[in-house]
Design an enzyme around this catalytic site. Sequence first.
Site, PDB file in Angstrom:
ATOM      1  N   CYS A 125     -41.222  40.953 -27.236  1.00 30.11           N
ATOM      2  CA  CYS A 125     -40.890  40.564 -28.610  1.00 30.11           C
ATOM      3  C   CYS A 125     -41.419  39.160 -28.778  1.00 30.11           C
ATOM      4  O   CYS A 125     -40.864  38.216 -28.222  1.00 30.11           O
ATOM      5  CB  CYS A 125     -39.380  40.594 -28.838  1.00 30.11           C
ATOM      6  SG  CYS A 125     -38.909  39.832 -30.413  1.00 30.11           S
ATOM      7  N   CYS A 128     -38.979  36.657 -31.207  1.00 28.82           N
ATOM      8  CA  CYS A 128     -37.721  36.125 -30.667  1.00 28.82           C
ATOM      9  C   CYS A 128     -37.467  36.769 -29.314  1.00 28.82           C
ATOM     10  O   CYS A 128     -38.130  36.457 -28.350  1.00 28.82           O
ATOM     11  CB  CYS A 128     -36.562  36.321 -31.632  1.00 28.82           C
ATOM     12  SG  CYS A 128     -36.437  37.944 -32.371  1.00 28.82           S
ATOM     13  N   SER A 129     -36.540  37.671 -29.223  1.00 33.20           N
ATOM     14  CA  SER A 129     -36.337  38.333 -27.932  1.00 33.20           C
ATOM     15  C   SER A 129     -35.642  39.667 -28.122  1.00 33.20           C
ATOM     16  O   SER A 129     -34.719  39.999 -27.396  1.00 33.20           O
ATOM     17  CB  SER A 129     -35.512  37.452 -27.003  1.00 33.20           C
ATOM     18  OG  SER A 129     -34.265  37.199 -27.601  1.00 33.20           O
ATOM     19  N   CYS A 130     -36.093  40.435 -29.119  1.00 34.56           N
ATOM     20  CA  CYS A 130     -35.528  41.761 -29.352  1.00 34.56           C
ATOM     21  C   CYS A 130     -35.654  42.570 -28.065  1.00 34.56           C
ATOM     22  O   CYS A 130     -36.698  42.550 -27.404  1.00 34.56           O
ATOM     23  CB  CYS A 130     -36.278  42.465 -30.465  1.00 34.56           C
ATOM     24  SG  CYS A 130     -36.226  41.544 -32.002  1.00 34.56           S
TER      25      CYS A 130
END
Lengths: 237, 112, 103
Positions: A125, A128-130
């Site tokens: 991702c 962000c950090s999905c």
Amino acid sequence: MSTRHDGHGHGEAPGEFQIATKVSEFEILELAVRELAIEKGLFSAEDHRKFAEWADGIGPHGGSKLVAKAWVDPEFKQRLLADGTKACLEVGIDWLQPTGSGTPSDYTFFYVLENTPKLHNVIVCTLCSCYPRPVLGMSPDWYRTPNYRRRMVRRPREVLAEFGLHLPEDVELRVHDSNQKSRFMVMPMRPEGTEGWSEKQLAEIVTRDTMIGVALPAPNRKSDTKTETLVSGGRRR
Amino acid sequence: MSAAPTTYDVLMDTLSDIGERTDAGMGCLEHEPAVWESRMQATCEALSSHGVLDNLERRLAEDRLGESVYARFPVQTRSTLVVTHLLMDQKVFTEEELRKRIEVVRDRFAEE
Amino acid sequence: MTAKRKFNIGDRVSVVDKTTLFHHRTQKFTRGQSGVVTEYRPEWVIPEDEAFDPAGNGRKEPFYIVRFKQDDLWPDYTGHHIDTLETEFSESWLEPATSKGKR
């Protein structure tokens, strides 16, 4: 990991943790901030408990179960590929938990990416950090770093090589950047040497990294740990 | 975002306890999460679900502050530091209030 | 769910290179690039509205997964020609591809 005690009190966990250890400043800070937030009415203690229980229950074991089941049950595999969110219910994973509509960062559109002899999938991702938390738990630290996020889209083969994964030239490497609502998990190929294994045995080799796509399962590979991974900074109790 | 971010001593002081970030490459960036980390994630979800601090906004702030003000801290401390930082920026509570509460919590731990 | 979709699976599309002050989730490296629609994704509130109204009352659009060739995205790509990248867009970020990619 889940055998640790709660932050509410320290040293009370039965058995293995009776040795009194220094309470970390972060343990104190976390609790102080949580208490202030509750006092200021930002959320309730009950809200927190609900999310904390949910967070304690998730982990890569969910995804491992999905993959192992798909390896031994072709019909389940078809259902999993057709509708990941729905098939998860069959192994007790409900993407609508803990709120009834999922969490604010886990949408309820889950898709499983099947690796084949000619295709290798990997997830990232960049924004962000999905991460598919209901099936894989919290993301590893490296997954959230700009280092991984920037380079996995741009130089994916180099990054995979750093993880020890070298793909042949004729295997398509497909990077999935989960920038919106979809959450992905990789379904690795069942390795040779696992003929006749039970679902439970198989699940043990389907580690987190194999479902992110930065490693491949192997009969003797039961952990993602590379060289007794260091505790990056921080004193452990 | 253009102005230099505020720094809060109450947060910077925790560095001596947690220790400097030691990782260099990605392979090293792995540790077994402590309970407080998971509790902090629950706080993040509670804040986001109540519209106080959206998860995406938080993540962007973690990138921004984590690579600047808190660059020396281990990666797993980012959520705690940054959420606390933002709540103080938003004047939800002051640094002084937080200090006092930290002492209260510390005393409570000491009694047990 | 029954929205009329502007694009079909297999269509070649380009990502609009619009500047926006609004919140969005369209990565810079995809702007102006062309790829192929590979999957439909459910209609959902677009990020431009969702950021301001988490309750989900904002404008909805169909979403699509688009597959790009890595060689198209990065002029100095170090992998192999068959490598690809997939990511997701709301409909208004896409337009029919005018050329075979810009590079």
